[in-house]
Design a protein around this motif. Structure first.
Motif, PDB file in Angstrom:
ATOM      1  N   LYS A  43       0.819  -1.223   0.000  1.00 33.16           N
ATOM      2  CA  LYS A  43       0.000   0.000   0.000  1.00 33.16           C
ATOM      3  C   LYS A  43       0.856   1.280   0.000  1.00 33.16           C
ATOM      4  N   PHE A  44       2.019   1.204   0.681  1.00 34.76           N
ATOM      5  CA  PHE A  44       2.869   2.388   0.799  1.00 34.76           C
ATOM      6  C   PHE A  44       4.075   2.355  -0.144  1.00 34.76           C
ATOM      7  N   ALA A  60       7.975  11.451   0.989  1.00 33.15           N
ATOM      8  CA  ALA A  60       7.176  12.043  -0.090  1.00 33.15           C
ATOM      9  C   ALA A  60       6.597  10.932  -0.946  1.00 33.15           C
ATOM     10  N   SER A  61       5.544  11.255  -1.671  1.00 31.80           N
ATOM     11  CA  SER A  61       5.009  10.255  -2.602  1.00 31.80           C
ATOM     12  C   SER A  61       4.885  10.899  -3.976  1.00 31.80           C
ATOM     13  N   GLY A  62       4.839  10.050  -4.987  1.00 39.55           N
ATOM     14  CA  GLY A  62       4.691  10.550  -6.359  1.00 39.55           C
ATOM     15  C   GLY A  62       6.002  11.012  -6.968  1.00 39.55           C
ATOM     16  N   LEU A  63       7.106  10.480  -6.469  1.00 39.15           N
ATOM     17  CA  LEU A  63       8.407  10.926  -6.995  1.00 39.15           C
ATOM     18  C   LEU A  63       8.834  10.149  -8.239  1.00 39.15           C
ATOM     19  N   ARG A  64       7.973   9.173  -8.640  1.00 44.11           N
ATOM     20  CA  ARG A  64       8.299   8.423  -9.854  1.00 44.11           C
ATOM     21  C   ARG A  64       7.150   8.559 -10.839  1.00 44.11           C
ATOM     22  N   PRO A  65       6.907   9.776 -11.339  1.00 48.57           N
ATOM     23  CA  PRO A  65       5.747   9.976 -12.196  1.00 48.57           C
ATOM     24  C   PRO A  65       5.765   9.026 -13.394  1.00 48.57           C
ATOM     25  N   ASN A  81      -1.615  10.463  -4.255  1.00 52.23           N
ATOM     26  CA  ASN A  81      -0.367  10.830  -3.575  1.00 52.23           C
ATOM     27  C   ASN A  81      -0.618  11.514  -2.234  1.00 52.23           C
ATOM     28  N   VAL A  82      -1.668  12.310  -2.192  1.00 53.68           N
ATOM     29  CA  VAL A  82      -1.965  13.038  -0.956  1.00 53.68           C
ATOM     30  C   VAL A  82      -2.628  12.104   0.065  1.00 53.68           C
ATOM     31  N   ALA A 159      -5.757  20.396   1.628  1.00 55.53           N
ATOM     32  CA  ALA A 159      -6.975  20.052   2.377  1.00 55.53           C
ATOM     33  C   ALA A 159      -8.168  19.899   1.430  1.00 55.53           C
ATOM     34  N   LYS A 160      -8.208  20.728   0.393  1.00 52.80           N
ATOM     35  CA  LYS A 160      -9.333  20.653  -0.551  1.00 52.80           C
ATOM     36  C   LYS A 160      -9.374  19.282  -1.217  1.00 52.80           C
ATOM     37  N   ILE A 161      -8.213  18.784  -1.575  1.00 50.33           N
ATOM     38  CA  ILE A 161      -8.136  17.457  -2.202  1.00 50.33           C
ATOM     39  C   ILE A 161      -8.582  16.392  -1.204  1.00 50.33           C
ATOM     40  N   LEU A 162      -8.124  16.541   0.030  1.00 44.78           N
ATOM     41  CA  LEU A 162      -8.464  15.544   1.052  1.00 44.78           C
ATOM     42  C   LEU A 162      -9.964  15.547   1.344  1.00 44.78           C
TER      43      LEU A 162
END
Ligand SMILES: Nc1ncnc2c1ncn2[C@@H]1O[C@H](COP(=O)(O)OP(=O)(O)OP(=O)(O)O)[C@@H](O)[C@H]1O
Length: 196
Positions: A43-44, A60-65, A81-82, A159-162
């Protein structure tokens, strides 16, 4: 994301009883190793640990686009990613909670989260270390440093995305952020809110 244990400083002590700090560092090492183990969960798998800075865990996440997101469009990828970092943050809190119970401590995490573009890479020739830089990273760090123990603070755009993804966020209001002025920030609700 930056996750700090601000009250580790109060626990750290260089006296004979704890072998000039060695025993304190042993416990910190146990905490960080348990945090690291979480990264092995499928999952992570998209989360990258960047480093620890004293008792702060930076990741961080999304570092391998293009590698992880497969068929997901940009918006879905951003949401993924968020939200995965929030899930990771909750998992960190849960691990620290168990460690507290086993070691009779009261460590708490103060977490800062932000999303946006970053530059990732290695600089220098000796002791090369992969790192990330950008205003996004600076603000993520500030979300931690001006945050509240036991809570996960984030920027308005994150926060808006969340909230769109179903997470409950509480508006903190205008918050002074060093170097950025007053920003509207939010706390992401977790089951650890208000836990002493
Ligand atoms: N790659 C990184 N690793 C660790 N911390 C980082 C990284 N990038 C930014 N930060 C932290 O983000 C915070 C904000 O960065 P910024 O550049 O806005 O402040 P600064 O001018 O360095 O101010 P200060 O002296 O208060 O830290 C800083 O505390 C900085 O240490």
């Amino acid at each position: 994301m930056f996750a700090s244990i601000p009250n580790y400083k109060e626990f750290y002590d260089e006296t004979d009883v704890n072998k000039q700090g060695l025993e304190c560092l042993r416990l910190l090492n146990e905490i960080i190793c348990d945090f690291d183990k979480l990264l092995l969960k499928p999952k992570f798998s998209g989360i990258e640990k960047i480093k620890t800075i004293a008792s702060t865990y930076m990741c961080a996440s999304g570092l391998r686009p293009g590698k992880e997101d497969g068929a997901m469009d940009e918006k879905r990828t951003e949401e993924h990613n968020v939200t995965i970092l929030v899930e990771f943050a909750i998992a960190l809190m849960s691990i620290l909670d168990s460690i507290n119970r086993e070691s009779f401590q009261r460590f708490r995490l103060r977490i800062g989260l932000n999303h946006g573009p970053v530059i990732a890479g290695v600089i220098g020739a000796q002791k090369p270390q992969y790192d990330i830089w950008s205003n996004t990273v600076n603000v993520a760090s500030r979300m931690d440093s001006c945050g509240v123990m036991g809570r996960l603070q984030t920027t308005e755009h994150t926060a808006k995305i969340l909230m769109a993804a179903g997470y409950e966020c509480e508006c903190r209001g205008m918050t002074y952020v060093k170097g950025k002025g007053n920003l509207v920030t939010y706390f992401v609700k977790t089951q650890f809110d208000g836990k002493l």
